[in-house]
Each structure stands twice: as C-alpha cells, then as structure tokens.
Design a protein around this motif. Structure first.
Motif, mmCIF file in Angstrom:
data_model
loop_
_atom_site.group_PDB
_atom_site.id
_atom_site.type_symbol
_atom_site.label_atom_id
_atom_site.label_comp_id
_atom_site.label_asym_id
_atom_site.label_seq_id
_atom_site.Cartn_x
_atom_site.Cartn_y
_atom_site.Cartn_z
ATOM 1 N N LEU A 88 0.846 -1.193 0.000
ATOM 2 C CA LEU A 88 0.000 0.000 0.000
ATOM 3 C C LEU A 88 0.878 1.239 0.000
ATOM 4 O O LEU A 88 1.828 1.335 0.792
ATOM 5 N N ASP A 89 0.554 2.198 -0.855
ATOM 6 C CA ASP A 89 1.222 3.490 -0.810
ATOM 7 C C ASP A 89 0.843 4.186 0.485
ATOM 8 O O ASP A 89 -0.235 3.946 1.039
ATOM 9 N N PHE A 90 1.705 5.074 0.961
ATOM 10 C CA PHE A 90 1.430 5.776 2.210
ATOM 11 C C PHE A 90 0.077 6.485 2.189
ATOM 12 O O PHE A 90 -0.639 6.477 3.190
ATOM 13 N N ASP A 91 -0.274 7.116 1.063
ATOM 14 C CA ASP A 91 -1.568 7.815 0.972
ATOM 15 C C ASP A 91 -2.722 6.848 1.206
ATOM 16 O O ASP A 91 -3.638 7.128 1.983
ATOM 17 N N GLU A 92 -2.678 5.722 0.537
ATOM 18 C CA GLU A 92 -3.736 4.721 0.667
ATOM 19 C C GLU A 92 -3.770 4.144 2.082
ATOM 20 O O GLU A 92 -4.846 3.952 2.665
ATOM 21 N N PHE A 93 -2.598 3.896 2.645
ATOM 22 C CA PHE A 93 -2.503 3.382 4.007
ATOM 23 C C PHE A 93 -3.097 4.383 5.000
ATOM 24 O O PHE A 93 -3.901 4.019 5.862
ATOM 25 N N TYR A 94 -2.751 5.646 4.853
ATOM 26 C CA TYR A 94 -3.269 6.662 5.768
ATOM 27 C C TYR A 94 -4.795 6.783 5.646
ATOM 28 O O TYR A 94 -5.500 6.867 6.658
ATOM 29 N N ASN A 95 -5.307 6.783 4.431
ATOM 30 C CA ASN A 95 -6.763 6.871 4.237
ATOM 31 C C ASN A 95 -7.478 5.679 4.869
ATOM 32 O O ASN A 95 -8.547 5.824 5.467
ATOM 33 N N TYR A 96 -6.879 4.514 4.747
ATOM 34 C CA TYR A 96 -7.414 3.309 5.384
ATOM 35 C C TYR A 96 -7.425 3.480 6.899
ATOM 36 O O TYR A 96 -8.434 3.210 7.563
ATOM 37 N N LEU A 97 -6.314 3.947 7.465
ATOM 38 C CA LEU A 97 -6.254 4.179 8.907
ATOM 39 C C LEU A 97 -7.304 5.190 9.348
ATOM 40 O O LEU A 97 -7.956 4.998 10.381
ATOM 41 N N ALA A 98 -7.474 6.251 8.582
ATOM 42 C CA ALA A 98 -8.452 7.285 8.931
ATOM 43 C C ALA A 98 -9.865 6.707 8.991
ATOM 44 O O ALA A 98 -10.641 7.035 9.900
ATOM 45 N N GLU A 99 -10.198 5.833 8.054
ATOM 46 C CA GLU A 99 -11.522 5.189 8.067
ATOM 47 C C GLU A 99 -11.698 4.320 9.316
ATOM 48 O O GLU A 99 -12.746 4.364 9.961
ATOM 49 N N VAL A 100 -10.672 3.550 9.643
ATOM 50 C CA VAL A 100 -10.765 2.672 10.807
ATOM 51 C C VAL A 100 -10.814 3.501 12.090
ATOM 52 O O VAL A 100 -11.576 3.186 13.009
ATOM 53 N N VAL A 101 -10.046 4.565 12.160
ATOM 54 C CA VAL A 101 -10.061 5.432 13.339
ATOM 55 C C VAL A 101 -11.450 6.039 13.516
ATOM 56 O O VAL A 101 -11.954 6.140 14.641
ATOM 57 N N ASP A 102 -12.097 6.428 12.417
ATOM 58 C CA ASP A 102 -13.476 6.939 12.517
ATOM 59 C C ASP A 102 -14.394 5.888 13.148
ATOM 60 O O ASP A 102 -15.251 6.223 13.967
ATOM 61 N N GLU A 103 -14.212 4.635 12.766
ATOM 62 C CA GLU A 103 -14.999 3.553 13.372
ATOM 63 C C GLU A 103 -14.703 3.426 14.862
ATOM 64 O O GLU A 103 -15.623 3.253 15.671
ATOM 65 N N ARG A 104 -13.420 3.510 15.224
ATOM 66 C CA ARG A 104 -13.049 3.402 16.635
ATOM 67 C C ARG A 104 -13.649 4.551 17.453
ATOM 68 O O ARG A 104 -14.105 4.339 18.579
ATOM 69 N N ILE A 105 -13.658 5.738 16.873
ATOM 70 C CA ILE A 105 -14.224 6.905 17.559
ATOM 71 C C ILE A 105 -15.726 6.735 17.745
ATOM 72 O O ILE A 105 -16.266 7.060 18.802
ATOM 73 N N SER A 106 -16.400 6.187 16.733
ATOM 74 C CA SER A 106 -17.853 5.986 16.875
ATOM 75 C C SER A 106 -18.153 4.926 17.936
ATOM 76 O O SER A 106 -19.179 4.997 18.611
ATOM 77 N N GLU A 107 -17.238 3.964 18.111
ATOM 78 C CA GLU A 107 -17.407 2.936 19.143
ATOM 79 C C GLU A 107 -17.096 3.483 20.535
ATOM 80 O O GLU A 107 -17.690 3.062 21.517
#
Length: 128
Positions: A88-107
């Motif tokens: 994964l390119d860093f951009d794609e990796f970061y976007n993936y992390l951001a999506e998962v972090v949003d899920e963690r925040i909603s939890e």
C-alpha cells in the motif's frame, strides 16, 4: 513464497481482516514507522520498508517489490487462503487508517481526542 495481491476484492478482504489490529497501540507503532502484527498470532503483520531492511535475507522478495513510501501487509493462512503480500502506498494506508479510526471513535467517543492525535502523528511520520 508469497504471492503479491493485485485483485481488489482480495485486497479489501485483507484490509477488513487487519482492521481489528488497528487501535491505539498499533497507531503509536505506525507513528514510529514500526509495523504491527496480530498480537502474537503471526498470521498478519504490517511492516515498513525500514523494518524489512533490518533483515534483508528474510525479506529478500519483499525488498525487491516494496517501493519507497509503501507499507507491506503480509498474511498467511488462516488469515489468507495462501501466503500473500499486499503493498500500500502511504496515501492509501493513511486513508485506510483514517476510516478505521473513525470507526473506533464511533465505538468509543470518549477516546476521540486521543485517536485524532495518534492519527495526526502517523500523518507526520508518513510525511503527508
């Protein structure tokens, strides 16, 4: 010998499988550009090129395939049907992390500030 994942469906499957390992501790490791595995199971691990360079014999194939500004998500059965590598390119990796972090925040909304700070540290480490 691992195969390199190019299929979008398999890529998505691996990313969904790895997201359970994205939490505060793994984000702290990513901010130091250190990878993070599946808490000792050995079935999935995310690694940065800098870590691979530390053992060029073990990661000979991976070092020949990984580009600068990429991470490697490595999976073996039962986490994947066969031994697989996803780059994964860093951009794609970061976007993936951001999506998962949003899920963690909603939890856990009470952890929002800490998650946002950790994600910001990862972004700095990735030079994005």
């Amino acid at each position: 010998m691992p195969i390199t994942v190019l299929d979008e469906k398999e890529k998505e499957t691996l990313l969904i499988g790895y997201k359970t390992f994205i939490h505060k501790r793994s984000l702290k490791e990513f901010a130091k550009k250190i990878g993070y595995g599946d808490d000792g199971g050995g079935y999935m691990e995310l690694m940065f090129k800098e870590v691979l360079i530390d053992d060029p014999y073990e990661y000979q194939q991976e070092l020949s395939e990984i580009k600068d500004r990429q991470v490697l998500l490595s999976a073996i059965p039962p986490a994947a049907p066969v031994e697989e590598n996803l780059y994964l390119d860093f951009d794609e990796f970061y976007n993936y992390l951001a999506e998962v972090v949003d899920e963690r925040i909603s939890e856990s909304p009470e952890d929002k500030e800490e998650y946002e700070q950790l994600l910001a540290e990862v972004k700095i480490a990735l030079e994005l």
